[in-house]
Design an enzyme around this catalytic site. Structure first.
Site: not given
Ligand code: COA
Length: 388
Positions: A87, A336
């Site tokens: 990242c 991100h």
């Molecule tokens: N913040 C705010 N809203 C979020 C979000 C986040 N991080 N991630 C997803 N959403 C929202 C989506 O827009 C969607 O909204 P909608 O229903 O209004 O369209 C809803 O939440 C569900 O989205 P979805 O894609 O099904 O979520 P998910 O459960 O597959 O993924 C996480 C959610 C948190 C697991 C994913 O965003 C993630 O893995 N984040 C971490 C990324 C990471 O590790 N980066 C590297 C860092 S070192």
């Protein structure tokens, strides 16, 4: 070594951008930065582009050559290098660009960063991201990035009394800032209650404590400070560009309440720029999870170790606080796209220092800092930028 300035910036909107391909995102950010700098393509001496895992996200490696082709610069045969540091790929690409100009090797360097993460399904994105952890000793046993940062959060809460509400306040602040940024993935404001009610991802981190999966690209044009005024009335000096490393694995670290690589990079950066943490007017920090911002503001010396949660609660890092942090919305709300993040942070700091940040402008911002982290802290890059 020569002084280096940023003379142009550009970025795409961040989000789930299905209607644009990876190459279109790279082209859009690059062209915007080149136009902003007012340079001709023929003036570009070299290109560095951050990308974390383009091969696994979209099946495309060899991104250095791709960037030259989409920019129409192939006849110049300039060196173009893809940079990978999880990242922190964008931040390390900036560092490489800085070194190339500072050393006198090149004059005009374009630095880019790009990632297209939403073409794979969620679980696959999590698995690809986990390749930036220790595959053999962490990921193989089921550790994910939400899981690793959750361990840090639990430890911080246990050692310093940091609360879930304080974690949530980071997300609330950054979503507020994101609502003022037209390029942010999430422009909706949220409350502490929204965060605490959102699904649990890895205890104590809820969905709204996490940065999202995103597409996007960002770019910046660098030049020696002595010729920067030829291109722009508002060159922004890079007073320090420092990269540091640590163990790849979280369990290999000597402490879990800090990222020692970030502390080390910050210390050297303050020395190089000859400033103290209190001199920083605005900062973009690597809030991949809410706990990461709390640890970052401590590591950067904005507050004492252990006081990051309380400081957030008291508004120190709010837009109208003493040190506004993540005015762009941060990774949390701006989005991100991992390879692009470090360069996007530079975009925001340059906007702030030029006085062009619109509704989220920090008054009289003259010194800005960008803090970009790879993995759970195996790489850290700190840039300090200054109005001249
Ligand atoms: N913040 C705010 N809203 C979020 C979000 C986040 N991080 N991630 C997803 N959403 C929202 C989506 O827009 C969607 O909204 P909608 O229903 O209004 O369209 C809803 O939440 C569900 O989205 P979805 O894609 O099904 O979520 P998910 O459960 O597959 O993924 C996480 C959610 C948190 C697991 C994913 O965003 C993630 O893995 N984040 C971490 C990324 C990471 O590790 N980066 C590297 C860092 S070192």
């Amino acid at each position: 070594m020569r002084d280096v300035a940023v003379i142009g910036i550009g970025m795409t909107e961040f989000g789930e951008i299905w209607e644009k391909s990876f190459r279109e995102l790279v082209a859009e950010a690059g062209i915007k930065a080149i136009m902003d700098a007012g340079i001709e393509g023929e003036e570009i001496d070299a290109l560095y582009i951050g990308g974390m895992s383009t091969g696994r996200f979209i099946g495309q490696e060899h991104v250095g050559s791709l960037a030259v082709e989409v920019a129409g610069l192939e006849d110049l045969h300039i060196p173009s290098t893809r940079v990978e540091a999880a990242c922190a790929s964008g931040g390390v690409a900036m560092h490489q660009g800085y070194l190339a100009v500072a050393s006198g090797m090149y004059d005009i360097v374009v630095v880019g960063g790009a990632e297209k993460m939403t073409d794979v399904v969620g679980g696959e994105a999590t698995n690809i991201l986990a390749s930036a952890a220790d595959r053999e000793w962490e990921a193989f046993f089921g550790a994910t990035f939400p899981g690793l940062y959750a361990l840090m959060a639990k430890y911080h809460m246990h050692k310093y009394g940091t609360t879930q509400e304080q974690l949530a306040m980071v997300a609330v602040k950054n979503h507020y800032n994101g609502s003022l940024n037209p390029k942010a993935q999430f422009k909706r404001r949220i409350s502490v209650e929204d965060v605490l009610k959102s699904p649990m991802v890895a205890d104590p981190l809820h969905l709204l404590d996490c940065s999202p999966i995103s597409d996007g690209a960002a770019a910046a044009v660098l030049a020696p400070l002595e010729i920067a005024k030829k291109y722009t009335d508002k060159p922004i000096k890079i007073s320090a560009s420092i990269q540091a490393t640590d163990t790849l694995s979280l369990h290999g670290r000597k402490r879990f309440d800090a990222l020692p690589a970030a502390q080390h990079a910050a210390k050297l950066a303050y020395e190089k720029a000859d400033i103290k943490p209190k001199d920083v007017d605005v900062a973009e920090v690597h809030d991949c999870f809410t706990i990461a911002e709390i640890i970052a503001i401590e590591d950067l010396g904005f507050v004492e170790k252990g006081k990051g949660g309380k400081a957030t609660e008291e508004g120190l890092t709010a837009l109208d606080g003493e040190i506004p942090v993540n005015t762009s919305g941060g990774l949390k709300a701006k989005g991100h796209p991992v390879g692009a993040t470090g360069v996007a942070q530079i975009n925001e700091i340059v906007l702030q220092l030029r006085g062009e940040a619109g509704e989220r402008q920090v008054k009289e911002a003259e010194i800005g800092l960008a803090h970009n982290v790879g993995g759970s802290g195996g790489t850290a890059v700190v840039h300090i930028l200054e109005v001249i």
